[in-house]
Scaffold this motif. Structure first.
Motif, PDB file in Angstrom:
ATOM      1  N   UNK A   1       0.843  -1.203   0.000  1.00  0.00           N
ATOM      2  CA  UNK A   1       0.000   0.000   0.000  1.00  0.00           C
ATOM      3  C   UNK A   1       0.874   1.247   0.000  1.00  0.00           C
ATOM      4  N   UNK A   2       1.943   1.189   0.786  1.00  0.00           N
ATOM      5  CA  UNK A   2       2.859   2.343   0.826  1.00  0.00           C
ATOM      6  C   UNK A   2       3.452   2.599  -0.558  1.00  0.00           C
ATOM      7  N   UNK A   3       3.810   1.512  -1.193  1.00  0.00           N
ATOM      8  CA  UNK A   3       4.381   1.661  -2.540  1.00  0.00           C
ATOM      9  C   UNK A   3       3.360   2.304  -3.484  1.00  0.00           C
ATOM     10  N   UNK A   4       2.110   1.852  -3.340  1.00  0.00           N
ATOM     11  CA  UNK A   4       1.041   2.430  -4.161  1.00  0.00           C
ATOM     12  C   UNK A   4       0.939   3.932  -3.926  1.00  0.00           C
ATOM     13  N   UNK A   5       0.994   4.324  -2.651  1.00  0.00           N
ATOM     14  CA  UNK A   5       0.923   5.753  -2.329  1.00  0.00           C
ATOM     15  C   UNK A   5       2.121   6.491  -2.917  1.00  0.00           C
ATOM     16  N   UNK A   6       3.288   5.904  -2.766  1.00  0.00           N
ATOM     17  CA  UNK A   6       4.487   6.551  -3.289  1.00  0.00           C
ATOM     18  C   UNK A   6       4.390   6.727  -4.797  1.00  0.00           C
ATOM     19  N   UNK A   7       3.916   5.686  -5.465  1.00  0.00           N
ATOM     20  CA  UNK A   7       3.839   5.744  -6.931  1.00  0.00           C
ATOM     21  C   UNK A   7       2.845   6.796  -7.388  1.00  0.00           C
ATOM     22  N   UNK A   8       1.836   7.023  -6.572  1.00  0.00           N
ATOM     23  CA  UNK A   8       0.846   8.046  -6.906  1.00  0.00           C
ATOM     24  C   UNK A   8       1.273   9.402  -6.362  1.00  0.00           C
ATOM     25  N   UNK A   9       2.516   9.456  -5.912  1.00  0.00           N
ATOM     26  CA  UNK A   9       3.090  10.710  -5.424  1.00  0.00           C
ATOM     27  C   UNK A   9       2.379  11.223  -4.164  1.00  0.00           C
ATOM     28  N   UNK A  10       2.059  10.283  -3.292  1.00  0.00           N
ATOM     29  CA  UNK A  10       1.523  10.646  -1.972  1.00  0.00           C
ATOM     30  C   UNK A  10       2.495  10.102  -0.906  1.00  0.00           C
ATOM     31  N   UNK A  11       3.691  10.686  -0.842  1.00  0.00           N
ATOM     32  CA  UNK A  11       4.692  10.128   0.077  1.00  0.00           C
ATOM     33  C   UNK A  11       4.280  10.211   1.529  1.00  0.00           C
ATOM     34  N   UNK A  12       3.479  11.224   1.895  1.00  0.00           N
ATOM     35  CA  UNK A  12       3.092  11.347   3.296  1.00  0.00           C
ATOM     36  C   UNK A  12       2.254  10.143   3.727  1.00  0.00           C
ATOM     37  N   UNK A  13       1.294   9.781   2.883  1.00  0.00           N
ATOM     38  CA  UNK A  13       0.462   8.612   3.217  1.00  0.00           C
ATOM     39  C   UNK A  13       1.327   7.353   3.243  1.00  0.00           C
ATOM     40  N   UNK A  14       2.261   7.310   2.281  1.00  0.00           N
ATOM     41  CA  UNK A  14       3.142   6.147   2.255  1.00  0.00           C
ATOM     42  C   UNK A  14       3.945   6.017   3.529  1.00  0.00           C
ATOM     43  N   UNK A  15       4.455   7.150   4.020  1.00  0.00           N
ATOM     44  CA  UNK A  15       5.262   7.108   5.242  1.00  0.00           C
ATOM     45  C   UNK A  15       4.414   6.693   6.441  1.00  0.00           C
ATOM     46  N   UNK A  16       3.175   7.177   6.455  1.00  0.00           N
ATOM     47  CA  UNK A  16       2.295   6.824   7.582  1.00  0.00           C
ATOM     48  C   UNK A  16       2.055   5.315   7.623  1.00  0.00           C
ATOM     49  N   UNK A  17       1.844   4.746   6.458  1.00  0.00           N
ATOM     50  CA  UNK A  17       1.617   3.301   6.410  1.00  0.00           C
ATOM     51  C   UNK A  17       2.886   2.538   6.835  1.00  0.00           C
ATOM     52  N   UNK A  18       4.031   3.069   6.394  1.00  0.00           N
ATOM     53  CA  UNK A  18       5.266   2.378   6.754  1.00  0.00           C
ATOM     54  C   UNK A  18       5.570   2.534   8.246  1.00  0.00           C
TER      55      UNK A  18
END
Lengths: 101, 898
Positions: B508-525
């Motif tokens: 899921x984090x990768x998905x967020x990162x790929x969609x250029x939502x690094x903040x959400x990605x970091x939260x998931x990680x």
């Protein structure tokens, strides 16, 4: 062995009756005094403790209750104890046969 | 007892039968016999056994009254039509009874009165006197003789009183006997009998055990001990009488003799005959109750599961006969026989359940409902079990790989849907159905089912995990994470659930990162980090692995500097520089797609290969590669090359036997590195040529392993001798997988055939395609499958492998045949047609097959699911390349849900 026989309940007994019978049975056969019997009672209870397990037992259980017909009778006698007296005639026959061996 | 009578005074057949049975049960043998004789004229099969039974009862009653000649007459009559085993017992009883006609044991009295005999002798004389119940009296001439007479009378009267239930009187009568009396053991016997009848089992058993074993009561006690549920040590001669007495003592008169006979037959291996004795002689058998008939029915219908193979097959045939043609004695017997046969089929290890399973199971369920009433919950469980059996996966034969197929997908769907319809609360049925839908490519139905499951069973962990897996298939990762969180909350002790959750979080984090939502990605990680553990070999949740993944994702999609810092932190807590570098490299390949890694990372990866490569480190790296190889859309070619170079270097450094063994065990999962594995195996064999483990590996790592069974067994023997458990296990796996290989190597290609005959057009030659049945002497299906698989394999092997194989042909295969098969493989001919000129001909050994007996049509059978018009048809798969020659161990996947 048939779990209903082990617990001394009828085959249409409900959950409450079965549990009651289980608790009464283990009081008479505590694990430190009669471990084998306790184990048999506990196994029987697990097999029929609720409706689903009773159905599963009826449909799928295939554990033979003994190693031979006589062995089954012996095990059955352990749970179905209704002692009767021998007739005098039969007593004589038995003792005569045993006096010859 | 009143019963219906027509006007003319002649009873109806039904009324006569009812009355006859009552007479039989009440012991009115003559009346029962006469009635059954009449009924026997109408239906001999049913009533003849009852005629026999009533005559036997009559004869025994006569014996009880000492009417021995009359009993002999009944026996003579029975011998004219009854089976021998039915009258053998009566014959013995008449003989025994005749032998015990009263004979005055005058000497016994005198010897007892004398008082100088040893105790065992005195006991024997006492037993003779007691057993001679017919003696009217003893001449009490002397005080000693009078004492003997008094003791004897006390025992007789005590026994009679006990039998009549007058316990107090019985004890009172035997009380005056002295301890040194020759009849003292009889006093103990009377006390034991009374204790038994008073239901004091403990005291009764104690008294019986104290009886001298070499005395009459000591032998007779076996009957009471049996009735107390204790095994008896009765000798075979008195067994039947003892069992009869035991049955009477436990309230089952009339069962003893039947039971003794049935038991003797069962122990002699005559299981069917044993069953028939009970079936024919006891009207209440079989049954489902909790009485003796019911318990014995349990025995006879369930013992088949524990019988040895040959006995089981014979007994199955016997049960099959009961179900065929309605030969059941009553509906209960038919129902129980069907149930047993169905359970046997369900428990079979065959890949395909027999076609008669489903109709027989349905018939059993109908019988059960008729007997016990309808119950949807019970019916749901029954259908669920059927669906579970039909959904059993079967392994691909020969070299097959890929997803396992179900035995009968449409059948499984029908059964499981029915199960759910009958009881929507049956969670197991739902869980079984979801993967079956997936196998049938009914994705929508599967997703709908998963949605329903999560509503019906919101607190069932297995349901939540299944739903999460479905969400991952649909790439609905947010929902998947939610389900994993709920599953974790339900059971925090299961170590697999947090692994699944972390994997899902990373995706899921990768998905967020790929969609250029690094903040959400970091939260998931961050959430994944909370679940990290200090376990270096947990590649999902190990802290260093989580940190490395995070660093790589951050570097690729987020803040590169932050990513580099995270990678530095991961490096410090990683188990080794090489492991970190390799993991980071693999993570980059997985997440980075086409993005090139930074130069610094690349340098680090290359440098770590130079630093002290070792077999121990190599094992860890292999495990990492195996783990990442299972990731979706993962290409590991470059990493494999890197690892290959590492292994080459590691092989040059010292390593122990255990390190090599562990390394090879993991290298089995990477077929492309077999050459490197072979280096380690060869090096290990140089130290110990007879090492069974590495002998196996060396054989299996050849381009085309043809380890035959004798070789394998020799290695297994060596492994056993050394106590090398891993080698033993590997040998067993190899032998098991050998059974799935085509029988090419074992076929006697040359021995049985004449020289190749160029002209095969003589009408007696083989058919167009290769028919193995009559030519090779093996079933054509096996040979055809084997040949087809071999040709398919030749078609896709690289030229070097083909050349290597031609140099070392399978045992018994000629070069000519190999060339023929190779030309077929290259031509791409779908139908297997071996050129006639090269077809060897079998020596004439009888009738040749006609062309119509050709079994090889060249077409694969249509899979079961493809016959269902509801399921889209597709061609059966071609046997795949045998990339794995080694049997692959089950992988303790850290995220096997995926």
């Amino acid at each position: 062995m048939n779990p209903y026989l082990v617990l001394g309940v009828q085959m249409d007994a409900d959950d409450h009756t079965i549990r009651r019978a289980y608790l009464d049975a283990i009081k008479l056969a505590p694990p430190d005094v009669e471990p084998k019997r306790f184990q048999a009672i506990t196994t029987a209870y697990e097999q029929i403790r609720n409706e689903v397990s009773r159905h599963q037992h009826a449909l799928f259980d295939h554990t033979p209750p003994g190693d031979s017909p006589l062995d089954v009778f012996i095990r059955y006698a352990q749970y179905h104890r209704q002692p009767q007296a021998l007739s005098f005639e039969m007593m004589k026959q038995l003792l005569r046969a045993c006096s010859k061996t | 007892m009143p019963h219906s009578r027509p006007v003319l005074g002649v009873p109806t057949p039904d009324g006569l039968e009812a009355q006859a049975r009552k007479d039989l049960a009440a012991g009115r043998w003559r009346q029962a016999r006469d009635a059954f004789k009449q009924l026997c004229k109408r239906d001999p099969a049913t009533f003849q056994p009852l005629v026999i039974e009533s005559n036997l009862g009559l004869a025994r009653a006569m014996l009880g009254k000492r009417q021995i000649s009359e009993a002999r007459q009944v026996l003579a009559y029975l011998e004219t039509f009854a089976p021998p085993e039915a009258v053998a017992g009566l014959e013995a009883e008449i003989g025994a009874c005749a032998d015990t006609l009263p004979t005055p044991p005058v000497d016994s009295v005198a010897l007892l009165a004398e008082g100088s005999r040893p105790p065992t002798e005195r006991r024997r004389y006492a037993d003779e006197l007691v057993a001679d119940f017919g003696r009217a009296g003893i001449d009490a001439g002397t005080p000693a003789r009078a004492q003997v007479a008094a003791d004897l009378l006390a025992i007789h009267q005590g026994l009679e009183a006990a039998c009549l239930g007058d316990h107090e009187r019985a004890l009172e009568l035997v009380r005056p006997l002295k301890r040194d009396s020759a009849f003292a053991h009889w006093r103990l016997f009377v006390r034991a009998v009374v204790a038994f009848q008073r239901n004091d089992a403990e005291k009764a058993a104690q008294y019986f055990e104290e009886l001298p074993v070499d005395s009459a009561p000591g032998r007779a006690r076996a009957a009471w001990l049996l009735a107390l549920g204790k095994p008896a040590g009765a000798s075979a001669v008195v067994a039947e009488i003892v069992v009869e007495a035991a049955a009477s003592l436990s309230g089952h008169p009339g069962w003893g003799r039947v039971l003794a006979r049935a038991d003797a037959l069962w122990r002699a291996g005559k299981h069917e005959a044993s069953y028939r004795v009970l079936r024919d002689w006891k009207t209440s058998f079989p049954s489902e109750g909790i009485d003796l008939a019911g318990v014995l029915s349990d025995f006879y219908f369930n013992s088949v599961f524990v019988l040895p193979e040959t006995d089981r097959m014979a007994y199955e045939d016997h049960l099959q006969e009961i179900t065929e043609g309605g030969r059941g004695k009553r509906p209960t017997e038919l129902m129980l026989a069907r149930r047993t046969l169905c359970l046997l089929m369900m428990g079979s290890s065959d890949d395909f359940p027999p076609t008669e399973l489903r109709p027989m199971w349905e018939a059993f369920l109908r019988d059960h409902e008729r007997a016990h009433g309808a119950n949807p919950r019970r019916a749901s469980l029954a259908w669920c079990r059927l669906g579970e059996v039909l959904a059993r996966t079967r392994p691909k034969p020969l070299f097959g790989r890929g997803a396992p197929a179900f035995s009968d997908t449409p059948g499984a769907i029908v059964a499981l849907e029915k199960s759910i319809a009958l009881d929507p609360a049956n969670a197991s049925a739902h869980l079984l159905l979801a993967p079956v839908y997936k196998a049938a490519r009914r994705v929508r139905d599967r997703n709908r089912l998963l949605d329903v499951m999560t509503v019906r069973f919101p607190n069932d962990k297995d349901v939540l995990l299944a739903a999460a897996a479905g969400c991952i298939d649909r790439k609905a990762l947010v929902k998947a994470v939610e389900y994993f969180e709920r599953a974790l909350a339900l059971d925090r002790l299961d170590p697999a659930t947090p692994n699944y959750l972390v994997e899902a979080c990373v995706r899921l984090a990768r998905q967020h990162y790929e969609k250029r939502h690094p903040r959400e990605g970091r939260a998931i990680l961050d959430r994944a980090g909370e679940l990290a553990v200090e376990a270096p070999d947990n590649f999902v949740r190990g802290r260093w692995c989580v940190a490395t993944r995070r660093g790589v994702l951050e570097q690729i999609y987020g803040d590169a500097a932050n990513g580099a810092e995270l990678l530095d932190q991961a490096r410090t807590i990683s188990p080794s520089a090489a492991a970190f570098a390799f993991f980071a490299r693999l993570a980059w390949s997985a997440y980075g797609r086409d993005k090139a890694a930074p130069a610094a990372l690349k340098t680090e990866w290359e440098r770590s290969a130079m630093e002290c490569p070792s077999a121990a480190e190599a094992t860890a790296l292999v495990q990492l590669l195996v783990y990442w190889a299972s990731a979706p859309n993962m290409r590991i070619g470059a990493e494999e090359s890197w690892l290959r170079r590492y292994l080459k270097r590691a092989a040059k450094n010292p390593f122990t036997r255990d390190e090599a063994a562990l390394l090879l065990e993991h290298l089995r999962k990477l077929p492309n590195l077999e050459r490197e594995a072979l280096v380690f195996a060869s090096a290990a064999l140089k130290r110990d040529r007879a090492d069974p483990l590495f002998r196996l590996y060396k054989e299996l790592l050849q381009p085309f392993p043809m380890l035959d069974r004798p070789q394998c067994e020799a290695i297994l023997d060596e492994a056993r001798r050394r106590g090398d458990a891993p080698a033993e296990q590997l040998a067993h796996e190899v032998m098991a997988s050998q059974s799935m290989l085509p029988r090419i190597g074992g076929v006697p290609w040359d021995d049985e055939f004449e020289d190749i005959d160029e002209d095969l057009d003589d009408g007696e030659s083989g058919p167009d395609s290769f028919n193995g049945v009559h030519v090779l002497g093996v079933p054509s299906e096996e040979v055809d499958e084997g040949i087809a698989a071999f040709v398919a394999m030749l078609a896709i092997l690289p030229p070097s492998a083909v050349a290597a194989l031609r140099k070392k042909l399978p045992k018994g295969m000629s070069a000519e045949l190999f060339d023929a098969l190779l030309s077929i493989a290259k031509s791409g001919t779908p139908r297997l047609e071996v050129p006639r000129a090269r077809l060897p001909r079998r020596k004439s050994k009888g009738k040749r097959p006609s062309r119509s007996e050709n079994h090889n049509t060249g077409d694969e059978p249509t899979p079961a699911f493809a016959r269902d018009p509801a399921v889209p048809q597709r061609k059966p798969p071609v046997p795949a390349v045998p990339q794995r020659k080694l049997p692959v161990p089950s992988d303790p996947a850290q995220a096997d849900l995926f």
